[in-house]
Design a protein around this motif. Structure first.
Motif, mmCIF file in Angstrom:
data_model
loop_
_atom_site.group_PDB
_atom_site.id
_atom_site.type_symbol
_atom_site.label_atom_id
_atom_site.label_comp_id
_atom_site.label_asym_id
_atom_site.label_seq_id
_atom_site.Cartn_x
_atom_site.Cartn_y
_atom_site.Cartn_z
ATOM 1 N N SER A 185 0.853 -1.200 0.000
ATOM 2 C CA SER A 185 0.000 0.000 0.000
ATOM 3 C C SER A 185 0.876 1.233 0.000
ATOM 4 O O SER A 185 1.969 1.251 0.558
ATOM 5 C CB SER A 185 -0.880 0.067 1.245
ATOM 6 N N PHE A 186 0.364 2.271 -0.654
ATOM 7 C CA PHE A 186 0.976 3.598 -0.558
ATOM 8 C C PHE A 186 -0.009 4.451 0.225
ATOM 9 O O PHE A 186 -1.019 4.862 -0.320
ATOM 10 C CB PHE A 186 1.210 4.206 -1.940
ATOM 11 N N GLY A 187 0.276 4.703 1.466
ATOM 12 C CA GLY A 187 -0.688 5.414 2.301
ATOM 13 C C GLY A 187 -1.961 4.591 2.366
ATOM 14 O O GLY A 187 -1.937 3.430 2.763
ATOM 15 N N GLY A 188 -3.071 5.154 1.919
ATOM 16 C CA GLY A 188 -4.333 4.421 1.973
ATOM 17 C C GLY A 188 -4.594 3.598 0.724
ATOM 18 O O GLY A 188 -5.544 2.821 0.668
ATOM 19 N N LEU A 189 -3.715 3.766 -0.297
ATOM 20 C CA LEU A 189 -3.976 3.109 -1.574
ATOM 21 C C LEU A 189 -3.366 1.705 -1.604
ATOM 22 O O LEU A 189 -2.168 1.537 -1.453
ATOM 23 C CB LEU A 189 -3.370 3.955 -2.704
ATOM 24 N N HIS A 190 -4.244 0.700 -1.815
ATOM 25 C CA HIS A 190 -3.758 -0.672 -1.942
ATOM 26 C C HIS A 190 -3.303 -0.881 -3.379
ATOM 27 O O HIS A 190 -4.112 -1.221 -4.233
ATOM 28 C CB HIS A 190 -4.859 -1.664 -1.586
ATOM 29 N N GLY B 82 -3.469 -5.699 -17.664
ATOM 30 C CA GLY B 82 -4.386 -5.019 -16.763
ATOM 31 C C GLY B 82 -4.410 -3.548 -17.109
ATOM 32 O O GLY B 82 -3.448 -3.038 -17.675
ATOM 33 N N PRO B 83 -5.503 -2.866 -16.770
ATOM 34 C CA PRO B 83 -5.627 -1.443 -17.126
ATOM 35 C C PRO B 83 -4.572 -0.591 -16.435
ATOM 36 O O PRO B 83 -3.904 -1.037 -15.510
ATOM 37 C CB PRO B 83 -7.032 -1.080 -16.653
ATOM 38 N N ASN B 84 -4.458 0.635 -16.897
ATOM 39 C CA ASN B 84 -3.516 1.576 -16.288
ATOM 40 C C ASN B 84 -3.804 1.771 -14.812
ATOM 41 O O ASN B 84 -4.959 1.875 -14.416
ATOM 42 C CB ASN B 84 -3.586 2.934 -16.989
ATOM 43 N N GLY B 85 -2.760 1.797 -14.017
ATOM 44 C CA GLY B 85 -2.939 2.010 -12.581
ATOM 45 C C GLY B 85 -3.316 0.744 -11.836
ATOM 46 O O GLY B 85 -3.616 0.779 -10.648
ATOM 47 N N ALA B 86 -3.279 -0.415 -12.515
ATOM 48 C CA ALA B 86 -3.680 -1.669 -11.877
ATOM 49 C C ALA B 86 -2.667 -2.120 -10.832
ATOM 50 O O ALA B 86 -2.990 -2.892 -9.930
ATOM 51 C CB ALA B 86 -3.844 -2.754 -12.937
HETATM 52 N N1 LIG Z 1 5.719 5.342 -5.244
HETATM 53 C C1 LIG Z 1 4.379 5.473 -5.242
HETATM 54 N N2 LIG Z 1 3.763 6.226 -4.312
HETATM 55 C C2 LIG Z 1 2.428 6.359 -4.301
HETATM 56 N N3 LIG Z 1 1.607 5.785 -5.169
HETATM 57 C C3 LIG Z 1 2.154 5.019 -6.127
HETATM 58 C C4 LIG Z 1 3.564 4.827 -6.216
HETATM 59 N N4 LIG Z 1 3.821 4.021 -7.274
HETATM 60 C C5 LIG Z 1 2.623 3.719 -7.806
HETATM 61 N N5 LIG Z 1 1.616 4.308 -7.128
HETATM 62 C C6 LIG Z 1 0.189 4.164 -7.415
HETATM 63 O O1 LIG Z 1 -0.101 2.782 -7.406
HETATM 64 C C7 LIG Z 1 -1.033 2.478 -8.422
HETATM 65 C C8 LIG Z 1 -0.483 1.432 -9.349
HETATM 66 O O2 LIG Z 1 0.489 2.030 -10.180
HETATM 67 P P1 LIG Z 1 1.337 1.191 -11.222
HETATM 68 O O3 LIG Z 1 1.925 0.027 -10.525
HETATM 69 O O4 LIG Z 1 2.272 2.122 -11.891
HETATM 70 O O5 LIG Z 1 0.232 0.716 -12.252
HETATM 71 P P2 LIG Z 1 0.407 0.093 -13.708
HETATM 72 O O6 LIG Z 1 1.814 -0.185 -13.966
HETATM 73 O O7 LIG Z 1 -0.433 -1.147 -13.686
HETATM 74 O O8 LIG Z 1 -0.175 1.096 -14.655
HETATM 75 C C9 LIG Z 1 -1.386 3.783 -9.114
HETATM 76 O O9 LIG Z 1 -2.583 4.281 -8.549
HETATM 77 C C10 LIG Z 1 -0.215 4.664 -8.782
HETATM 78 O O10 LIG Z 1 -0.611 6.003 -8.754
#
Ligand SMILES: Nc1ncnc2c1ncn2[C@@H]1O[C@H](COP(=O)(O)OP(=O)(O)O)[C@@H](O)[C@H]1O
Ligand SMILES: [Mg+2]
Lengths: 248, 338
Positions: free
Chosen positions: A10-15, A34-38
């Motif tokens: 997780s990054f902060g609250g983001l899983h 997978g879609p962007n941001g997956a």
């Molecule tokens: N170092 C980081 N700090 C905070 N959030 C991050 C970081 N790296 C990625 N994220 C977030 O994690 C999620 C997944 O990103 P990512 O792995 O780049 O996706 P993908 O490669 O599938 O497009 C996104 O919402 C992105 O914004």
């Protein structure tokens, strides 16, 4: 070759990655879509040691490499490329590739010779003297691949090496990757270019919002309703099915 | 430029440096050359870590001053031979450099943070060298005894009262030898795995890590090499002037000289610090003799002109004088040999 078990980040609250597992058998090409941001790139960073997982394990070639430093993981034979390319801009293509070669080769001359060989393999032999900073996007993507390959990996993680390439360039790169596999290198690739995913991979995983939602043969997986919805939004699979029924 | 062209260039440069002073029967001009080579070595010390490794130190005076103090104090307090003291000076400076490197690189300090930490260390040593009187003799500095016995000239590493040749040229050929050794090391480094990995760290640290480079170790190695080279400047300085005090040792002027020479000459090239130093000293001397005198010897005129030239070089020659030389060379050789 590679086994990822229940990995979380997780990054902060983001899983970004939730309880993801995958398996890459030796000698195969496995793709991760997978879609962007997956969370695909994040998963690569977790495997290659650039990020430390909150929990879960990464086993490479029978060894637990969870949380190990990236350079040690590379020396063990697992190398990644970067989606956002990171060339050594003021060096030539040859010097760039030689940096990779130096991971196994101490001698400068031998490393440069190895760079020439790798350049030939990925079709960069005409650009050896060019400055990496002057390369086109296609050239830079190839350079990422070449540099990684020069470290003589057992497992190669390719993060969208086809993104931003035109159809001709993609058609050129697909056989290169196939050749690399034929030399005995196992490959895990993240790719959006479906033509490449279909023609290259033996097996496919689908990641959506950090969760592995499907896996299997590329053809089966890409026609699964869950996967279509992940890419095109809720209800898309149903609409698509209706359209197909109407056309039929 | 091809390897052959480079080697011929070096042959000309080194032959010139080896023979030039023999035709200058002027203590003033030999002094001028000595200081030029001194800054060229000081600059190479900075260039290893800054130019090749991309880690800009703003406190190389820390390394210079530590070396100078060790060299001076071991002789002053314990009567140790300068030829033995110098190895302690080099080892001591490498230890200090390694400590600063360890602290900075372990915690991933880069860019201006690294510059600031090195500056802070130099300043801290400046204060310490002033206040720890029982060790450093405090603000008045350390004055070494002058040897007046010609027979002891070599043993004391002091040439002021030596025989005719040594008296005139001893220190010139000392700094020339130091330059030869340190530049040969840099030349070798540039063509080694270590050098390639150091440049990779400068260009992109994440990519370097991904390709199996222990970037921490490489940067630490570079700061140790930087330290050893800069230490040799401290040793040389003490033997030539037989004096060191806190301001000279740890004040900002040595830190600035160390980085100006390679930046003007050409970062991350073997010849850069030498070209830069020749240019800086040449321009400095020329302005002092011309404009400075025309304006009635007002002090500081040369500094203003020098600052202006520095800005112009930075603005129009991003690769320094080396870039200019290579461009001219390319044109002369009809682009055959880029
Ligand atoms: N170092 C980081 N700090 C905070 N959030 C991050 C970081 N790296 C990625 N994220 C977030 O994690 C999620 C997944 O990103 P990512 O792995 O780049 O996706 P993908 O490669 O599938 O497009 C996104 O919402 C992105 O914004
Ligand atoms: Mg990505």
């Amino acid at each position: 070759m590679l086994e990822v078990q229940g990995i979380n980040k997780s990054f902060g609250g983001l899983h970004a990655v939730s309880d993801a597992s995958l398996f890459v058998p030796a000698g195969k090409v496995v793709s991760l879509i997978g879609p962007n941001g997956a969370g695909k790139t994040t998963l690569f960073a977790l495997i290659s040691g650039f990020l430390r997982p909150d929990s879960g394990t990464v086993i490479f070639d029978g060894t637990d490499i969870t949380g190990k430093a990236p350079h040690l993981i590379c020396q063990m034979g697992l190398v990644r490329t970067f989606q956002v390319v990171k060339p050594f801009a003021s060096l030539t293509v040859r010097e760039n590739i030689a940096v990779g070669a130096h991971t196994r080769i101490a001698d400068r001359k031998a490393a440069l010779a190895k760079a020439d060989g790798v350049a030939l393999l990925v079709g960069m032999d005409a650009m050896l003297e060019q400055s990496a900073g002057d390369l086109t996007i296609a050239g830079r993507k190839r350079l990422e691949l070449a540099r990684a390959l020069a470290t003589e990996p057992k497992l190669l993680l390719l993060d969208e090496v086809m993104a931003g390439l035109n159809a001709t360039e993609i058609a050129e790169l697909v056989p290169v990757i196939r050749t690399i596999r034929d030399t005995g290198v196992t490959i895990l690739l993240i790719e959006h270019v479906m033509q490449a995913v279909m023609s290259l991979s033996d097996y496919t995983y689908v990641l959506n919002q950090g969760v592995m939602i499907a896996e299997g043969e590329p053809k089966t997986v890409t026609s699964s309703p869950d996967v279509i919805e992940a890419y095109l939004g809720h209800g898309a699979a149903e609409r698509l099915a209706k359209m197909e029924a109407r056309d039929a | 430029m091809s390897e052959r062209a480079r080697l011929s260039g070096w042959t000309i440069i080194l032959l010139t440096l080896a023979l030039l002073p023999l035709y200058l029967h002027s203590a003033r001009w030999i002094d001028f050359l000595e200081m030029t080579l001194f800054v060229a070595v000081l600059g190479q010390g900075w260039n290893i870590l800054g130019g090749y490794g991309g880690q800009y130190s703003f406190g190389n005076a820390l390394l210079f001053g530590t070396g100078a103090y060790i060299q001076a104090l071991l002789q002053f307090k314990f009567g140790i031979s300068p030829w033995i003291a110098m190895w302690f000076a080099i080892a001591g400076v490498v230890a200090v450099g390694a400590m600063v490197g360890f602290l900075s690189f372990r915690y991933g300090l880069r860019g201006s943070y690294f510059a600031l930490i090195t500056l802070a260390f130099a300043e801290a040593f400046l204060v310490l060298s002033r206040s720890l009187k029982s060790i450093t003799e405090g603000g008045s500095g350390v004055q070494l005894a002058l040897n007046q016995d010609p027979a002891q000239a070599i043993a004391t590493f002091q040439f002021n009262f030596a025989g005719p040749f040594l008296k005139e040229y001893g220190f010139y050929y000392t700094i020339f030898t130091i330059l030869l050794v340190t530049y040969a090391i840099t030349w070798w480094m540039e063509r080694s795995r270590f050098g390639a990995q150091l440049v990779a760290v400068r260009e992109n640290e994440d990519a370097a890590l991904a390709l199996g480079i222990n970037t921490f170790k490489v940067k630490l190695g570079a700061i140790c090499l930087s330290s050893a080279i800069t230490a040799s400047c401290g040793v040389y300085y003490v033997q030539k002037f037989l004096f060191i005090e806190p301001g000279i040792a740890f004040g900002p002027s040595k830190s600035v000289e160390a980085l100006f020479a390679p930046i003007i000459g050409g970062l991350g090239t073997v010849v850069g610090p030498l070209l830069g130093s020749v240019f800086i000293h040449g321009v400095g001397e020329a302005t002092k003799m011309t404009i400075g005198q025309a304006l009635g010897g007002r002090p500081g005129v040369d500094l203003i002109l020098f600052g202006t030239i520095l800005i112009l070089v930075l603005a129009f020659l991003p690769r320094g004088l080396v870039g200019l030389v290579e461009a001219v060379w390319k044109r002369l050789s009809g682009g055959r040999d880029a």
